[in-house]
Design a protein around this motif. Structure first.
Motif, PDB file in Angstrom:
ATOM      1  N   ILE A  94      59.001  -2.560  32.996  1.00  0.00           N
ATOM      2  CA  ILE A  94      59.451  -1.179  33.155  1.00  0.00           C
ATOM      3  C   ILE A  94      59.935  -0.938  34.581  1.00  0.00           C
ATOM      4  CG2 ILE A  94      58.666   1.237  33.231  1.00  0.00           C
ATOM      5  CD1 ILE A  94      56.757   0.526  30.912  1.00  0.00           C
ATOM      6  N   ALA A  95      59.226  -1.531  35.549  1.00  0.00           N
ATOM      7  CA  ALA A  95      59.498  -1.274  36.963  1.00  0.00           C
ATOM      8  C   ALA A  95      60.554  -2.196  37.568  1.00  0.00           C
ATOM      9  CB  ALA A  95      58.203  -1.395  37.761  1.00  0.00           C
ATOM     10  N   GLY A  96      61.231  -3.000  36.735  1.00  0.00           N
ATOM     11  CA  GLY A  96      62.361  -3.764  37.244  1.00  0.00           C
ATOM     12  C   GLY A  96      62.238  -5.268  37.226  1.00  0.00           C
ATOM     13  N   GLU A 109      58.923 -12.543  38.960  1.00  0.00           N
ATOM     14  CA  GLU A 109      58.970 -11.145  39.373  1.00  0.00           C
ATOM     15  C   GLU A 109      57.798 -10.360  38.795  1.00  0.00           C
ATOM     16  OE1 GLU A 109      62.826  -9.793  38.229  1.00  0.00           O
ATOM     17  OE2 GLU A 109      63.865 -10.997  39.743  1.00  0.00           O
ATOM     18  N   VAL A 110      57.354 -10.725  37.603  1.00  0.00           N
ATOM     19  CA  VAL A 110      56.168 -10.086  37.024  1.00  0.00           C
ATOM     20  C   VAL A 110      54.952 -10.349  37.906  1.00  0.00           C
ATOM     21  CG1 VAL A 110      54.557 -10.130  35.080  1.00  0.00           C
ATOM     22  CG2 VAL A 110      57.020 -10.097  34.644  1.00  0.00           C
ATOM     23  N   GLU A 111      54.780 -11.623  38.333  1.00  0.00           N
ATOM     24  CA  GLU A 111      53.659 -11.950  39.217  1.00  0.00           C
ATOM     25  C   GLU A 111      53.766 -11.194  40.546  1.00  0.00           C
ATOM     26  OE1 GLU A 111      51.764 -15.659  41.783  1.00  0.00           O
ATOM     27  OE2 GLU A 111      53.386 -16.059  40.356  1.00  0.00           O
ATOM     28  N   ARG A 112      54.961 -11.140  41.107  1.00  0.00           N
ATOM     29  CA  ARG A 112      55.144 -10.440  42.387  1.00  0.00           C
ATOM     30  C   ARG A 112      54.795  -8.956  42.249  1.00  0.00           C
ATOM     31  NH1 ARG A 112      60.280 -11.471  46.239  1.00  0.00           N
ATOM     32  NH2 ARG A 112      59.178 -13.462  46.239  1.00  0.00           N
ATOM     33  N   PHE A 113      55.230  -8.339  41.165  1.00  0.00           N
ATOM     34  CA  PHE A 113      54.868  -6.937  40.916  1.00  0.00           C
ATOM     35  C   PHE A 113      53.353  -6.794  40.853  1.00  0.00           C
ATOM     36  CE2 PHE A 113      53.324  -3.895  37.813  1.00  0.00           C
ATOM     37  CZ  PHE A 113      53.888  -2.708  38.236  1.00  0.00           C
ATOM     38  N   GLY A 114      52.697  -7.677  40.083  1.00  0.00           N
ATOM     39  CA  GLY A 114      51.254  -7.583  39.913  1.00  0.00           C
ATOM     40  C   GLY A 114      50.504  -7.682  41.229  1.00  0.00           C
ATOM     41  N   ARG A 115      50.932  -8.582  42.081  1.00  0.00           N
ATOM     42  CA  ARG A 115      50.250  -8.755  43.365  1.00  0.00           C
ATOM     43  C   ARG A 115      50.494  -7.547  44.276  1.00  0.00           C
ATOM     44  NH1 ARG A 115      47.781 -13.253  43.010  1.00  0.00           N
ATOM     45  NH2 ARG A 115      48.632 -15.061  41.890  1.00  0.00           N
ATOM     46  N   ALA A 116      51.705  -6.987  44.231  1.00  0.00           N
ATOM     47  CA  ALA A 116      52.004  -5.822  45.061  1.00  0.00           C
ATOM     48  C   ALA A 116      51.251  -4.583  44.591  1.00  0.00           C
ATOM     49  CB  ALA A 116      53.508  -5.559  45.055  1.00  0.00           C
ATOM     50  N   LYS A 117      50.984  -4.505  43.277  1.00  0.00           N
ATOM     51  CA  LYS A 117      50.343  -3.324  42.699  1.00  0.00           C
ATOM     52  C   LYS A 117      48.899  -3.598  42.278  1.00  0.00           C
ATOM     53  CE  LYS A 117      54.017  -0.595  42.709  1.00  0.00           C
ATOM     54  NZ  LYS A 117      54.049   0.696  43.443  1.00  0.00           N
ATOM     55  N   GLN A 118      48.288  -4.646  42.816  1.00  0.00           N
ATOM     56  CA  GLN A 118      46.965  -5.047  42.355  1.00  0.00           C
ATOM     57  C   GLN A 118      45.933  -3.927  42.520  1.00  0.00           C
ATOM     58  OE1 GLN A 118      45.738  -8.899  43.676  1.00  0.00           O
ATOM     59  NE2 GLN A 118      43.660  -8.716  42.902  1.00  0.00           N
ATOM     60  N   GLY A 119      45.970  -3.210  43.628  1.00  0.00           N
ATOM     61  CA  GLY A 119      45.018  -2.124  43.840  1.00  0.00           C
ATOM     62  C   GLY A 119      45.147  -1.049  42.790  1.00  0.00           C
ATOM     63  N   TRP A 120      46.373  -0.672  42.467  1.00  0.00           N
ATOM     64  CA  TRP A 120      46.599   0.351  41.435  1.00  0.00           C
ATOM     65  C   TRP A 120      46.206  -0.177  40.060  1.00  0.00           C
ATOM     66  CZ3 TRP A 120      50.671   0.333  37.589  1.00  0.00           C
ATOM     67  CH2 TRP A 120      50.737   1.521  36.848  1.00  0.00           C
ATOM     68  N   VAL A 131      45.330 -11.219  39.844  1.00  0.00           N
ATOM     69  CA  VAL A 131      46.570 -11.173  39.064  1.00  0.00           C
ATOM     70  C   VAL A 131      46.943 -12.586  38.617  1.00  0.00           C
ATOM     71  CG1 VAL A 131      49.047 -10.667  39.180  1.00  0.00           C
ATOM     72  CG2 VAL A 131      47.395  -9.087  40.189  1.00  0.00           C
ATOM     73  N   PRO A 132      47.290 -12.786  37.354  1.00  0.00           N
ATOM     74  CA  PRO A 132      47.670 -14.122  36.887  1.00  0.00           C
ATOM     75  C   PRO A 132      48.918 -14.643  37.599  1.00  0.00           C
ATOM     76  CG  PRO A 132      47.261 -12.630  35.041  1.00  0.00           C
ATOM     77  CD  PRO A 132      47.303 -11.786  36.276  1.00  0.00           C
ATOM     78  N   LYS A 187      65.609   4.945  36.498  1.00  0.00           N
ATOM     79  CA  LYS A 187      64.237   5.198  36.075  1.00  0.00           C
ATOM     80  C   LYS A 187      63.353   3.985  36.345  1.00  0.00           C
ATOM     81  CE  LYS A 187      65.441   8.649  32.572  1.00  0.00           C
ATOM     82  NZ  LYS A 187      65.469   8.989  31.134  1.00  0.00           N
ATOM     83  N   ARG A 188      63.906   2.785  36.204  1.00  0.00           N
ATOM     84  CA  ARG A 188      63.132   1.583  36.542  1.00  0.00           C
ATOM     85  C   ARG A 188      62.775   1.587  38.032  1.00  0.00           C
ATOM     86  NH1 ARG A 188      65.442  -3.987  34.383  1.00  0.00           N
ATOM     87  NH2 ARG A 188      63.242  -4.551  34.192  1.00  0.00           N
ATOM     88  N   LEU A 189      63.716   2.007  38.860  1.00  0.00           N
ATOM     89  CA  LEU A 189      63.443   2.083  40.296  1.00  0.00           C
ATOM     90  C   LEU A 189      62.356   3.123  40.567  1.00  0.00           C
ATOM     91  CD1 LEU A 189      64.052   1.274  43.208  1.00  0.00           C
ATOM     92  CD2 LEU A 189      65.919   2.961  43.211  1.00  0.00           C
ATOM     93  N   SER A 190      62.424   4.257  39.897  1.00  0.00           N
ATOM     94  CA  SER A 190      61.390   5.285  40.059  1.00  0.00           C
ATOM     95  C   SER A 190      60.018   4.744  39.663  1.00  0.00           C
ATOM     96  CB  SER A 190      61.724   6.514  39.214  1.00  0.00           C
ATOM     97  OG  SER A 190      62.902   7.156  39.675  1.00  0.00           O
ATOM     98  N   ALA A 191      59.990   3.953  38.584  1.00  0.00           N
ATOM     99  CA  ALA A 191      58.725   3.378  38.129  1.00  0.00           C
ATOM    100  C   ALA A 191      58.164   2.392  39.150  1.00  0.00           C
ATOM    101  CB  ALA A 191      58.916   2.696  36.787  1.00  0.00           C
ATOM    102  N   ALA A 192      59.049   1.687  39.841  1.00  0.00           N
ATOM    103  CA  ALA A 192      58.605   0.737  40.863  1.00  0.00           C
ATOM    104  C   ALA A 192      58.041   1.448  42.083  1.00  0.00           C
ATOM    105  CB  ALA A 192      59.769  -0.175  41.268  1.00  0.00           C
TER     106      ALA A 192
END
Length: 374
Positions: free
Chosen positions: A40-42, A48-59, A70-71, A353-358
């Motif tokens: 959803i977030a881009g 890129e899925v792993e990178r998103f997970g690590r950046a958003k791990q706290g949330w 994060v896997p 909207k994907r950018l907003s989600a990110a």
């Protein structure tokens, strides 16, 4: 998972985990939710899925368990490669039908899409996914990958098996104009509207014959209805007309409960160049010409609101993921992401909207829960 996890979690509770116990360092639910959030977030690849997970791990930790963090991208890839696509699609179907909450006649548009960069031994030479699109609600209701050495004709009945057809109107292009498919829809309590072309020569000839006889009689003695519309603008003049003949005679046997045959014509003039087209349909729905015109036109929203978005905003046509079930499963994640983003009533493109989600975790959570929340 904690009680405040996104609403999709309960729909995936019975999904079999394809991993052996000793390799389960991350819960299946966490893997699925992170992949969907990231898409959803881009994110458009496992890295890129792993990178998103690590950046958003706290949330993510506020509503996921994350027992070992994060896997890795390899873990995402292996799980989605082995995940049963039919069981996964069944879970998504139950989830999206809950979000849909449609009333009255539900319009389900079934259409296939090739993923050109992902090789596959199908009739199109690549990964080919047949989807069921809730045209009014702009939601994916199900997906069936075309099997190796096969065609959409074989995938459509499998897709219909998992859909709630009672009270629905199912539209399919000429590839799905088959007696068995029409019978399956009627057996499930739904109505059909099927495009008729040369792949069914006897039916096509018979439908043309119905309209020829009606025209010769100036429609005297024929139960019929019509609708016309004219549109001008930007140097273009277009006339569209729909003619419906109810209870038609002379069709080949075996087509169940045919209530009407439909002719949709268009004449167009653009800068001195004139073109005209005529398309024919059979339907079990006893509808007016205006109603059937809207249904035919809305069927092709699957091209503009789903397929075009997948290629332009998600880059699906250039995605090479194809090993095992990974291509089909990732395709379904993308379609779920498009569906949820389409529910957002705010202005802006899907890409925006994907950018907003990110950038905005609150917005991403609202998207993940669906609009309105369930």
């Amino acid at each position: 998972m904690p009680h405040d996890d996104p609403s999709l979690a309960r729909y995936f509770a019975d999904l079999p985990d394809p991993r052996v116990d000793r390799t389960k360092k991350h819960t299946l639910g966490d893997i699925l939710v992170i992949a969907l959030c990231a898409t959803i977030a881009g994110a458009d690849s496992w890295e890129e899925v792993e990178r998103f997970g690590r950046a958003k791990q706290g949330w993510l930790k506020t509503f996921l368990t994350l027992p070992n963090g994060v896997p890795s991208h390899d873990t995402f890839y292996r799980v989605f490669t082995r995940l049963d696509p039919k069981r996964f699609a069944g879970c998504v179907t139950r989830w999206m039908e809950a979000v849909c909450e449609a009333t009255g006649l539900r319009h389900i548009a079934i259409d296939g899409k090739a993923v050109r960069a992902a090789p596959g031994d199908t009739f199109s030479g690549c990964l080919h996914l047949v989807g069921a699109w809730a045209a009014e609600n702009r939601l994916i209701l199900g997906q069936e990958p075309v099997a190796d050495k096969s065609h959409e004709i074989a995938a459509i009945p499998e897709l219909l098996k998992v859909l709630a057809l009672k009270g629905a109107l199912v539209t399919i292009d000429a590839a799905g104009c088959q007696k068995a498919i029409a019978k399956q829809i009627r057996g499930g309590g739904g109505d059909y509207l099927l495009a008729v072309k040369g792949n069914q020569p006897s039916l096509h000839e018979a439908v043309l014959g119905v309209f020829d006889r009606a025209c010769e009689a100036d429609f005297a003695g024929f139960d019929h209805d019509g609708h016309e519309a004219v549109e001008d603008g930007h140097g273009r003049h277009e006339e569209r007309y729909v003619t419906v003949i109810h209870d038609p005679d002379g069709l080949p046997p075996g087509w169940p409960d045919v209530a009407a045959v439909v002719l949709v014509g268009r004449e167009r003039a653009v800068r001195g160049t004139n073109t005209s087209t005529a398309h024919y349909y059979i339907t079990s729905l006893l509808g007016t010409a205006e109603q059937l015109r809207r249904l035919v036109r809305r069927h092709w929203s699957v091209e503009n609101q789903l397929h075009w978005v997948l290629d332009v905003a998600f880059g699906e046509d250039s995605n090479r993921t194809a090993s095992g079930h990974a291509g089909a499963n990732l395709g379904l994640v993308r379609r779920a992401a498009v569906s949820l983003l389409q529910q957002d009533p705010g202005k802006g493109s899907i890409k925006a909207k994907r950018l907003s989600a990110a950038l905005d975790e609150g917005y991403l959570m609202r998207v993940l829960r669906g609009f309105p929340a369930i």
